[in-house]
Write an enzyme that holds these catalytic residues in place. Structure first.
Site, PDB file in Angstrom:
ATOM      1  N   LYS A  44     -24.974  34.236  92.426  1.00  0.00           N
ATOM      2  CA  LYS A  44     -24.368  35.534  92.588  1.00  0.00           C
ATOM      3  C   LYS A  44     -24.647  36.303  91.214  1.00  0.00           C
ATOM      4  CE  LYS A  44     -19.774  34.557  93.070  1.00  0.00           C
ATOM      5  NZ  LYS A  44     -18.435  34.549  93.256  1.00  0.00           N
ATOM      6  N   LYS A  46     -24.198  35.537  88.484  1.00  0.00           N
ATOM      7  CA  LYS A  46     -22.899  35.559  87.413  1.00  0.00           C
ATOM      8  C   LYS A  46     -22.573  34.479  86.427  1.00  0.00           C
ATOM      9  CE  LYS A  46     -18.863  38.234  89.222  1.00  0.00           C
ATOM     10  NZ  LYS A  46     -17.304  38.168  89.711  1.00  0.00           N
TER      11      LYS A  46
HETATM   12  N1  C2G Z   1     -10.171  41.710  91.617  1.00  0.00           N
HETATM   13  C1  C2G Z   1      -9.164  42.657  91.778  1.00  0.00           C
HETATM   14  N2  C2G Z   1      -8.940  43.556  90.754  1.00  0.00           N
HETATM   15  C2  C2G Z   1      -9.759  43.512  89.684  1.00  0.00           C
HETATM   16  C3  C2G Z   1     -10.823  42.438  89.668  1.00  0.00           C
HETATM   17  C4  C2G Z   1     -10.907  41.620  90.452  1.00  0.00           C
HETATM   18  O1  C2G Z   1      -8.547  42.673  92.719  1.00  0.00           O
HETATM   19  N3  C2G Z   1      -9.703  44.299  88.433  1.00  0.00           N
HETATM   20  C5  C2G Z   1     -10.345  40.850  92.831  1.00  0.00           C
HETATM   21  C6  C2G Z   1     -11.682  40.808  93.261  1.00  0.00           C
HETATM   22  O2  C2G Z   1     -11.724  42.199  94.280  1.00  0.00           O
HETATM   23  C7  C2G Z   1     -11.836  39.620  94.291  1.00  0.00           C
HETATM   24  C8  C2G Z   1     -11.128  38.685  93.282  1.00  0.00           C
HETATM   25  O3  C2G Z   1     -10.186  39.479  92.280  1.00  0.00           O
HETATM   26  O4  C2G Z   1     -11.360  39.574  95.380  1.00  0.00           O
HETATM   27  C9  C2G Z   1     -11.806  37.623  92.582  1.00  0.00           C
HETATM   28  O5  C2G Z   1     -12.788  38.322  91.644  1.00  0.00           O
HETATM   29  P1  C2G Z   1     -14.001  37.912  91.134  1.00  0.00           P
HETATM   30  O6  C2G Z   1     -14.021  36.512  90.454  1.00  0.00           O
HETATM   31  O7  C2G Z   1     -15.069  38.962  90.390  1.00  0.00           O
HETATM   32  O8  C2G Z   1     -14.752  37.445  92.609  1.00  0.00           O
HETATM   33  P2  C2G Z   1     -16.326  37.845  92.935  1.00  0.00           P
HETATM   34  O9  C2G Z   1     -17.432  37.498  91.994  1.00  0.00           O
HETATM   35  O10 C2G Z   1     -16.440  39.221  93.846  1.00  0.00           O
HETATM   36  O11 C2G Z   1     -16.480  36.813  94.337  1.00  0.00           O
HETATM   37  O12 C2G Z   1     -17.760  34.956  98.498  1.00  0.00           O
HETATM   38  C10 C2G Z   1     -16.886  36.039  97.658  1.00  0.00           C
HETATM   39  C11 C2G Z   1     -17.291  35.967  96.305  1.00  0.00           C
HETATM   40  O13 C2G Z   1     -17.090  34.788  95.589  1.00  0.00           O
HETATM   41  C12 C2G Z   1     -16.508  36.977  95.559  1.00  0.00           C
END
Ligand code: C2G
Length: 132
Positions: A44, A46
């Protein structure tokens, strides 16, 4: 028992993560979090501050989380939904529409992101402080 699943990296846990986990749990009785492994994070593009083991320990301590499983690929969601008998799939609305193909297998819910907070912002803010 209504089972909910959500996916993510959940690095440097913050109120935005807590909000979505809380709301996801409110949609059912049992919440599974599929936590991105370090290897999957590199797919990703990341780089998490905490490794998988540490991010798992933190997630498992959150009252809304009932089970943490590894997320190792984009393709595992259908298998997870079947394997864990999931009723509802939840993601933040930055993913709006991206997982609609799962509607054949379970309810798909996108929840509004929490504005003004993100792991990236935390890292940037700390970096600015550190570099004066
Ligand atoms: N999130 C949120 N508000 C934020 C930051 C994050 O609601 N201010 C939510 C994201 O939308 C996500 C969850 O928290 O649903 C986890 O965020 P991340 O760890 O950034 O996840 P991501 O990298 O988007 O991974 O297969 C799907 C991926 O693994 C999603």
């Amino acid at each position: 028992m209504k089972k909910v699943i959500t996916y993510g990296t959940f690095d440097l846990i913050h109120p935005g993560h807590i909000n979505i986990l809380k709301r996801a749990k409110q949609l059912g009785d049992y919440l599974i979090v599929a936590l991105s492994t370090d290897e999957f994070n590199s797919k990703k593009n990341k780089q998490a501050y905490y490794n998988y083991a540490n991010r798992k320990v933190i997630l498992e301590s959150i009252q809304y989380v009932d089970k943490v499983i590894p997320e190792i690929s984009w393709e595992q969601k259908i298998e997870d939904i079947r394997k864990y008998n999931i009723d509802t799939f939840v993601m933040g609305d930055d993913w709006e529409g991206k997982f609609d193909f799962l509607q054949k297998y379970c309810e798909v819910v996108y929840l509004p992101r929490t504005i003004g907070i993100s792991t990236t912002k935390i890292k940037n803010d700390l970096h600015m402080v550190h570099n004066g």
